[in-house]
Write a protein that holds these residues in place. Structure first.
Motif, PDB file in Angstrom:
ATOM      1  N   ASN A 174       0.852  -1.188   0.000  1.00 45.29           N
ATOM      2  CA  ASN A 174       0.000   0.000   0.000  1.00 45.29           C
ATOM      3  C   ASN A 174       0.889   1.239   0.000  1.00 45.29           C
ATOM      4  O   ASN A 174       1.680   1.447   0.919  1.00 45.29           O
ATOM      5  N   TYR A 195      -0.170  -1.881  -4.865  1.00 44.51           N
ATOM      6  CA  TYR A 195       0.719  -2.377  -5.915  1.00 44.51           C
ATOM      7  C   TYR A 195       1.150  -3.797  -5.555  1.00 44.51           C
ATOM      8  O   TYR A 195       1.220  -4.153  -4.367  1.00 44.51           O
ATOM      9  N   SER A 232      -2.161   5.422  -0.631  1.00 46.92           N
ATOM     10  CA  SER A 232      -3.574   5.048  -0.790  1.00 46.92           C
ATOM     11  C   SER A 232      -3.842   4.218  -2.041  1.00 46.92           C
ATOM     12  O   SER A 232      -4.989   4.094  -2.471  1.00 46.92           O
ATOM     13  N   LYS A 233      -2.793   3.653  -2.647  1.00 45.97           N
ATOM     14  CA  LYS A 233      -2.971   2.754  -3.783  1.00 45.97           C
ATOM     15  C   LYS A 233      -2.244   1.448  -3.495  1.00 45.97           C
ATOM     16  O   LYS A 233      -1.246   1.423  -2.774  1.00 45.97           O
ATOM     17  N   ALA A 259      -0.836   0.130 -10.374  1.00 48.22           N
ATOM     18  CA  ALA A 259      -1.851   0.231  -9.319  1.00 48.22           C
ATOM     19  C   ALA A 259      -3.016  -0.723  -9.587  1.00 48.22           C
ATOM     20  O   ALA A 259      -3.380  -0.983 -10.744  1.00 48.22           O
TER      21      ALA A 259
END
Length: 309
Positions: free
Chosen positions: A275, A281, A278-279, A306
């Motif tokens: 994380n 991967y 806030s995305k 993402a």
């Protein structure tokens, strides 16, 4: 240095020597006239006294290779008895100079007189004097300020551009293009600039840069090579922009061999889901971030890595 056949021409007379006839070329690639801009810090170079000048050209067919001053005869032209400006012009791409190009030289911004020229199909060497420097019977100095920018480079990983520093420059003006369209213009004091925020989609990117002084003297616009950006390139560059300042030793994200890797606080490579801002991967067992694919547990990730929700 001039190689191959040469033509020596003394302007203002009917005398010229041609060593070898010019090769016939298509009309669309032949240059028949040349325009040279010469300016000084005080405006046009038409006043007496010491003269600081900048030489520029603005053409897609040829460019300024070098400009310098001499005050005595050189090996190519013997008729030198006062400070003289020497300008070297080089043809670009498939363009060549016709045999009459050296006789069709236009000087803009200065009351200079072309007294001689040397040429072959790809190079022109021009000798120019400024009579206004001698109006009062006294000789004064001529100083050529070199604002030429060279060694334009792309960092195709980060979107950073660099060029060779110009000692006389106070600032640099920069233009970024995609195709023939201008994206934006910039001013910087450093011989580099981060363009990553503007490389957002695929296309043919190029940039132009010129050196300027605080006294408003401006060099020639120098053009970079074209950077053919794919959608993957754009995603990688913009992704790197989101982590600006976090790359390098001790950082969390590392870019190696065209792949992104994530490190924990102790510098160990992390695998699995991550994380970040806030995305989410995903990095595989080898540590490389997944892009444009489906993760082993069935989730889609986009070109920027993402998770596509």
């Amino acid at each position: 240095m001039f190689c191959g056949s040469k033509t020596l021409i003394t302007l203002g007379t009917a005398f010229f020597i041609m060593a070898v006839p010019f090769t016939s070329m298509a009309a669309s690639s032949t240059i028949n006239d040349v325009s040279i801009d010469i300016v000084s810090a005080g405006g046009t170079a038409d006043g007496g006294g010491n003269l600081d000048v900048v030489v520029t050209t603005d053409s897609d067919m040829y460019h300024l290779e070098k400009a310098y001053d001499i005050d005595e005869p050189d090996g190519d032209f013997k008729e030198i008895d006062r400070p003289t400006l020497v300008v070297l012009i080089k043809a670009d791409g498939n363009y060549t100079f016709s045999s009459r190009a050296v006789k069709n030289i236009k000087i803009n911004g200065a009351k200079g007189t072309v007294i001689g020229g040397l040429m072959n199909e790809t190079n022109i060497k021009v000798y120019i004097v400024f009579d206004a420097l001698y109006d009062n019977g006294s000789n004064h100095s001529l100083n050529v300020i070199d604002l030429n920018v060279n060694e334009l480079k792309w960092d195709k990983t980060t979107g950073l551009v660099r060029w060779g520093a110009v000692s006389e420059a106070d600032n640099y003006q920069l233009r970024l293009y995609r195709g023939s369209g201008l994206i934006s213009s910039f001013i910087t004091k450093d011989p580099n600039y981060d363009l990553s925020a503007y490389i957002t989609k695929e296309g043919k990117y190029s940039y132009q840069v010129r050196a300027v002084t605080d006294s408003s003297l401006k060099g020639t616009w120098c053009k970079s090579d074209v950077f053919q950006v794919t959608s993957e390139d754009a995603s990688r560059i913009s992704f790197g922009k989101s982590k600006k300042g976090l790359e390098g030793p001790g950082s969390r994200w590392q870019f190696k061999n065209d792949k992104w890797y994530f490190m924990n606080e102790s510098g160990t490579m992390v695998t699995g889901w991550i994380n970040w801002k806030s995305k989410w991967y995903y990095c595989g067992n080898d540590g490389a971030m997944y892009t444009n694919t489906t993760t082993p547990d069935g989730y889609k990730v986009g070109s920027d890595g993402a998770w596509v929700e």
